[in-house]
Design an enzyme around this catalytic site. Structure first.
Site, short mmCIF file in Angstrom:
data_model
loop_
_atom_site.label_atom_id
_atom_site.label_comp_id
_atom_site.label_asym_id
_atom_site.label_seq_id
_atom_site.Cartn_x
_atom_site.Cartn_y
_atom_site.Cartn_z
N ASP B 321 0.81 -1.22 0.00
CA ASP B 321 0.00 0.00 0.00
C ASP B 321 0.84 1.27 0.00
O ASP B 321 2.00 1.28 0.43
CB ASP B 321 -0.92 0.00 1.22
CG ASP B 321 -0.14 -0.18 2.52
OD1 ASP B 321 0.81 -1.00 2.54
OD2 ASP B 321 -0.46 0.50 3.51
N GLU B 322 0.24 2.31 -0.48
CA GLU B 322 0.71 3.69 -0.30
C GLU B 322 2.18 3.93 -0.67
O GLU B 322 2.97 4.39 0.15
CB GLU B 322 0.50 4.11 1.18
CG GLU B 322 -0.96 4.08 1.59
CD GLU B 322 -1.17 4.56 3.03
OE1 GLU B 322 -2.20 5.19 3.28
OE2 GLU B 322 -0.31 4.29 3.89
N VAL B 323 2.52 3.63 -1.91
CA VAL B 323 3.86 4.02 -2.40
C VAL B 323 3.71 5.36 -3.09
O VAL B 323 2.93 5.48 -4.04
CB VAL B 323 4.38 2.97 -3.40
CG1 VAL B 323 5.78 3.34 -3.87
CG2 VAL B 323 4.35 1.58 -2.78
#
Lengths: 696, 696
Positions: B321-323
């Site tokens: 998640d959330e790169v």
């Protein structure tokens, strides 16, 4: 407005009036320390405690001090919520610099130097102590000093010079009648450390259980403990745990009486025929060791030898209490022995036994401690008498040259108030008239937690917070005896003791939840309103009034088991009534507070009734609940009469006092604590002009 | 009468009005079970539970079941206070006879038979289950059934046939942002067992910490954890502990983002130049693994191989998640690689990475679980999507042939009410329109405890009791959705969860005591009055309104950290206002209860003020305290106006609503929960004849 609220089935109004203590600012102690130190001089300002707080050790160091430092920092982190580094600093610039001059004894002794000096300034703090023991005490003082303040967490600037009044400040826990697991003992030792007690007296054997593993005589614990015993490794661990906290561990193996559990595996030690079973009831029982049997002394020699190695302390407790002598009377061989040796009675026979055992204990390098009964003519002077009978016997022993420890007045199981324990001083009564030399023989005292009605769930609440008041009695000056100050500090200390893992407050609530089952929040609040003002009956009344013979298998899930032994709310109400009656009996604010509380009590029973119909455990207190309601009504009637300022008819007085007499009778082994205070109101009403101050 | 009580400095009156929920008898659930079973038929009478209670296992047995039996008996002893024998009986005459047909899988699988049948009669109880998993669930149901009754402890006669609706009922705990010690995890696993959850998702790596010992790459935990990590032995122990309770353990190693802590010891894995330090702040950060570096895959092959052996579960969570892609954008080598391989954007690059990692996980015998972002075109169908983005993406995945788990709506850190979580159903929204085959792909859900504002002290109170409502959502029928029933049962379950060692209720009180310092009982009660009706701000508002950048070193000792995330008292007040306004708006009893509560609130600030002057942590809520006072006054004014039954001037309405708008604004990251309910009163007053029922 509360008067408008009618009770309407489930949807009723519950009011909780929390009465503040009748305390002026002058009575508020400036320091929340317990025990109070020998000397404290206030400084100016305070030392902030933030995340950068650090500790360093200088002078003597040892692993035990490093652990004490880490424990100190962990506790400080817990009580502030600050993320502190738990490693003592290596440089001398720490916030708290500790200087310990030298190590304490390898085996801690009674009478070692426990003094310390703690100086706190706005720039830092310095703790100096002669020995590691003083350092550990000083760390506990610092922990108590740190509190939330307007600018953050802080300790007040001051200088404390402190040392104990008595060298022997103990807590005895009976782990034999009900087994108490090690984690429970450990957290109680943490509590002892916090209030600077230094002796854990471990009552390990009883009619109901032999709790220490014996490798020489494994049948003792295997057959005498229901598999509830401490292994030798566990015992060694606990001794190390206590030593880390400056606390000695004195084991007690009670003999020749209180020893049925020994005889399950070793009937040959007894004076009767046997066979024996572990005792399940409470009381004084017939089985006793046979003082005339040489094999008994051989056995005790081996066992004491084994236990003397296991327990490093210099003292060894042999019990010696409460032998009823019936097995001796019934044994012809024993009777013959007595005649042959000129032992006139059972007391003389026990003296003979004690003398023999005392020699064995001495042979294994220890000093005997025993209950009052071991003190008979000719007993060597080096034994220590633990007095459960009273101050007079303690003073008598001191006069005869014996050292003594006071436990009479410190029996936690009797349910006395903290104030009542607090008023007992080892140096009062007959002891006050001793010579200085004789006084030196009074080593201190021990609170005793006998465990007929105590189990792992409620034992903390039977020991704490009251034990902290006894700890102060044994540490602080004899002049420190203001119970209002004591109670204010006790409230504070009590809350903090739960942070050590003690459950004296939490467990009570959990136990009440159990017996309330799926009570609504309103019903549970009503149960709390009642249980906040009742206490278990005192002294040995519980046994005398038990509906069935209590045994070690009797569940301890009743209200009498769940509630604290002392009611804070009851005490505060009494203070409020006194304040109302003596200083300004028509003060509308005080009257309003009394009326609010009394109204809640009057109306509480109606809320609680549905719950008592659903729960057999709540139903048990239904009579107390009705009494509380009657008490509320009686109190309100008294206030009405006082308000009118006229003399009430004698018939009214008689009627009210009859109600109160009824209310004061214990029910379900419970006492309604505000009853005497309401009686004061009724008597004031009956007296007409009882107010010392005129109406404004 | 309360109106007569004037505030007089320290000696003032405090009233605690505990409002009962506005609940009729009809709404009272007959069974205090949570989760509610699939089928329950009431019988007649009940089965008494006394000290003779016993259990026997028939059919399949295994050591795990014996331990479950002992744990069951221990818990039953605790919740009844009865001294039960903790050893399962060997004969078939036990009170509770258990028949287990066969073992569950050696490595627990999602979708195994968890069903059980529990039949209770006045003569005994019988629990039958296909596998050990069903047996363990049935034991928990029995524990919830036993309650105090008029005749003793008892379980009602009934027949329950039960099985879960979803096969995947998980709790994720982020142990990386703040380290959570194993004892805290264990007690939360006990809580999961009590409410029949079956997956512990262990979030083990983050920017802020790499928490699992790696023997292959020890620099991961040595340099990436501040020495706060789980050893492999501890991990194995925890997995065994969970398995004993029918709970799978799914590890998560988050990659390629959320991975700064990996790079402290292994900067060569990163896309940036380094060096890297453990991240101390919260949020989304730039560091990410280099998807173009073959050495990264070699490293991950080794690490995943090591961890796949350590964690026996068939599933392996790779995060994903959330790169934010900033390191990729800034790295010329990566940009060149993307161009060379036709990877158009960072999403494509991440898809390439995920594909490679997925192959490694498969090679080591596991199935990939990943957050929404791992689902990109071409990803194999056997991966499982954990949806944090929402039900729509979950449904979309199911349509595409992917299995999924819902977590959106179950983020415990957002501070939602139990009712709000409870209303979220994995099969609602877009999922409701899926075909039966597609619906099969929705495996269940997981609540998520992200740990920016959570530490060992308050984590229980962030998970419980609300997590029990989510557990019911995932176990019980979709039709079970009455939130009044849920709350009534949640109250009951919440109290019992503390008996498992959870501290969600206790810790909050301890934390409030800390920030109250040496408050008097009256002051502390006033603090409780305030904190009982405030909640932390919701969603991500706390970060957005933080006075200073919060870090992992920020103390969590504020009111916002101490209070529960959901206010029971606030909810009950809202229910009472609704009841008052809709059913009988001039009912004097309801009005009296509202007035009593509002009066307390109005007067509370005066009591609290001295304390907020002494404690910087209480001072932080001084504005909320004033707001509560204003709320009390506004509510009383509204009731006065309603009582007159006349239209109030517009100016009055504007003035009151302006006050309420002010009160509704968060202060010190806290919300005053009763504000909307008081606003309803004000609006009803302004509307004049708002009551739906006429004055009687």
């Amino acid at each position: 407005m509360a008067q408008n609220a009618r009770l309407q089935g489930l949807g009723m109004l519950v009011l909780f009036v929390l009465l503040s203590p009748a305390m002026t600012t002058a009575q508020q102690p400036s320091l929340n320390l317990m025990p109070l130190p020998a000397n404290a001089q206030a400084g100016t300002g305070s030392l902030g405690v933030d995340s950068s707080f650090s500790v360093t050790f200088t002078g003597h160091t040892e692993p035990r001090l490093e652990r004490a430092g880490e424990r100190f920092l962990r506790q400080l982190a817990r009580q502030t919520g600050l993320p502190l580094s738990l490693t003592p600093a290596k440089n001398a610039k720490a916030t708290l610099v500790i200087q310990t001059d030298h190590a304490s004894k390898e085996i801690q002794e009674a009478g070692e130097d426990e003094s310390y000096v703690l100086e706190v300034t706005t720039a830092g703090a310095r703790l100096t102590a002669t020995t590691s023991l003083g350092t550990m005490h000083g760390l506990q003082t610092f922990l108590q000093l740190v509190d939330v303040s307007p600018g953050g967490f802080a300790a007040p600037a001051l200088k404390i010079q402190d040392q104990p009044r008595f060298r022997w400040r103990g807590l005895m826990i009976d782990t034999a009648r009900h087994f108490i697991p090690l984690d429970v003992i450990r957290r109680n030792i943490d509590g002892m450390e916090a209030v600077k007690m230094n002796v854990f007296h471990w009552h390990l054997s009883e009619n109901q259980g032999f709790r220490a593993e014996s490798k020489k005589f494994p049948k003792l614990h295997e057959l005498g403990s229901d598999a509830l015993y401490y292994t030798q490794d566990e015992i060694r661990d606990l001794i190390a745990y206590a030593r880390d906290r400056g606390i000695r561990v004195v084991p007690e193996f009670d003999m020749p009486g209180h020893s049925t559990a020994w005889f399950v595996g070793h009937p040959e030690l007894a004076s009767g025929k046997g066979p024996y079973e572990i005792e399940r009831r409470w009381g004084i029982f017939d089985p006793a060791m046979d003082p005339t049997n040489e094999k008994v002394y051989k056995f005790l020699d081996d066992l004491i030898g084994e236990m003397a190695k296991l327990f490093p302390d210099h003292y060894f407790h042999i019990g010696g209490d409460e032998v009823n002598g019936k097995e001796w009377d019934a044994n012809a061989k024993i009777q013959a022995f007595m005649k042959a040796h000129g032992l006139k009675n059972n007391e003389a026979l026990q003296a003979y036994f004690s003398g023999r055992v005392q020699k064995l204990v001495t042979k294994h390098g220890k000093t005997v401690v025993g209950w009052d009964e071991v003190l008979v003519e000719g007993v060597p002077k080096d034994i220590v008498i633990q007095s459960w009978r009273g101050q007079a016997s303690l003073a008598k022993a001191a006069k005869q040259g014996y050292r003594g420890i006071l436990s009479n007045g410190y029996y936690l199981d009797l349910g006395w108030s903290a104030a009542r324990h607090y008023a007992v001083d080892p140096m009062s009564g007959d002891a006050a008239n001793l010579s200085p030399e004789e006084k030196q023989r009074i080593l201190g005292g021990e609170s005793c937690m006998w465990a007929e009605y105590v189990n792992p769930e409620n034992v903390d609440s039977r020991i704490w917070p009251r034990n902290a008041a006894i700890a102060e009695r044994l540490w602080s000056s004899q002049e420190v005896r203001d119970s209002a100050s004591m109670y204010a500090r006790l409230d504070f200390v009590s809350a903090r003791l739960e942070w050590l893992g003690l459950t004296h407050k939490t467990a009570s609530r959990h136990m009440l939840q159990r017996l309330a089952g799926s009570a609504s929040p309103v019903e549970f609040a009503a149960l709390r309103t009642l249980t906040d003002v009742i206490e278990p009956v005192k002294d040995y009344t519980r046994e005398q009034t038990a509906p069935a013979v209590p045994t070690s298998a009797t569940p301890m899930n009743r209200v009498v088991d769940a509630i604290p032994l002392e009611s804070d709310a009851g005490r505060r109400f009494g203070e409020l009534v006194d304040q109302f009656l003596t200083s300004a009996c028509h003060d509308p604010a005080l009257e309003a507070r009394l009326r609010a509380q009394l109204t809640i009590w009057r109306d509480n029973d109606a809320i609680l009734q549905p719950l008592s119909q659903r729960s057999f455990l709540v139903r048990e207190v239904a009579a107390s609940s009705q009494d509380l309601s009657a008490l509320g009504s009686a109190g309100l009637a008294a206030l009405d009469a006082i308000g009118k300022g006229q003399t009430v008819p004698d018939s009214w007085k008689a009627q009210q006092l009859a109600i109160l007499e009824q209310v004061k009778k214990p029910k379900a082994q419970l006492l309604l604590i505000p009853a005497p205070a309401v009686q004061k109101l009724a008597e004031a009403a009956a007296a007409g002009g009882a107010c010392s101050n005129p109406k404004p």
